[in-house]
Write a protein that holds these residues in place. Sequence first.
Motif, mmCIF file in Angstrom:
data_model
loop_
_atom_site.group_PDB
_atom_site.id
_atom_site.type_symbol
_atom_site.label_atom_id
_atom_site.label_comp_id
_atom_site.label_asym_id
_atom_site.label_seq_id
_atom_site.Cartn_x
_atom_site.Cartn_y
_atom_site.Cartn_z
ATOM 1 N N TYR A 1 -28.186 -54.577 -82.793
ATOM 2 C CA TYR A 1 -28.984 -54.966 -82.117
ATOM 3 C C TYR A 1 -29.467 -55.992 -82.263
ATOM 4 O O TYR A 1 -29.841 -56.936 -83.766
ATOM 5 N N LEU B 1 -38.532 -49.403 -82.621
ATOM 6 C CA LEU B 1 -37.755 -50.369 -82.584
ATOM 7 C C LEU B 1 -39.541 -51.133 -84.069
ATOM 8 O O LEU B 1 -39.208 -52.187 -84.417
ATOM 9 N N VAL C 1 -33.058 -59.214 -81.510
ATOM 10 C CA VAL C 1 -34.519 -58.801 -80.230
ATOM 11 C C VAL C 1 -35.087 -60.572 -80.534
ATOM 12 O O VAL C 1 -34.665 -61.027 -81.714
ATOM 13 N N LEU D 1 -34.178 -56.573 -76.023
ATOM 14 C CA LEU D 1 -33.530 -56.073 -77.115
ATOM 15 C C LEU D 1 -32.126 -56.309 -76.723
ATOM 16 O O LEU D 1 -31.650 -55.762 -75.117
#
Length: 286
Positions: A64, A160, A66, A40
Amino acid sequence: MRDLLLRHARPDMITPIDGIQACRFDHPNAPTAGMSGTVLAVIAQGGKRLALGERLYDYGPGQYLVASADLPVTGHVLDTGQPTLGFGMTLSPAAIAELLLEANPHDLPAPARTAPAGIAVSTAPPPLLDAVVRLLRLLDRPADRKILAPMVKREILWYLLRGEQGAAIRQLGLADSGLTHINRAVQQIRENYATAFRVEELAGIAGMSVSAFHRNFQTVTGMSPIQFQKHIRLQEARLLLASRPSDITGVALSVGYDSPSQFSREYRRMFGIPPSKDARLRTASA
């Protein structure tokens, strides 16, 4: 978050909390090839760009990224007129699996029917950013860190799982998910990148038919298995050239190329410079 990262970021990006990075980049840089890891990454200031095959991923403040598979990427810091500050956290499949066992399935997004893309960018919701800030604050509180950091990391994983990338995070923690099966094939190629393979063998490792394997591999990595292997070979070759700049033929052979001329063509196509010139530049800058 910016203040905490400015205070704690070091050149090696390591922090006292296991699996947590505090990143600061003062200047834009040239694209650099490497492996993404399963991570992340949250940007507090500035911006970054990753390229995976033909796919480009830009992410900036409040966003963000991932990476749910360890993929060959090329990345660089964007020129925004200010330092780029970021938070990184390694994603542990075991920790995700533990959360999935405890969670009520109705509280999570529906499982994906196919393997998700291996990299994705989203806007970070306020609870996720709040948890990241609280985790970074523990860097100033050593006495609390050992007990509280694992709890906050679980909280981040939970957000998440509940967020836009929840399907990818969920598959990362499931032993029998499509993403996990593709990751086995990815690991096989990475560990044996200099050796030719048959797609049927990789499909068998993934437990899929050849057609399903091709489709899922392309979705996760943005590349065919052959293209993926080529990226790994060329990245490894560039690392080897840093210490063996005059041995271009030997480096080509060691990463699996039978033809030095083909190696030079593909190297230039990927890095924009032939290996001979790249090697000389490395020698001159050493």
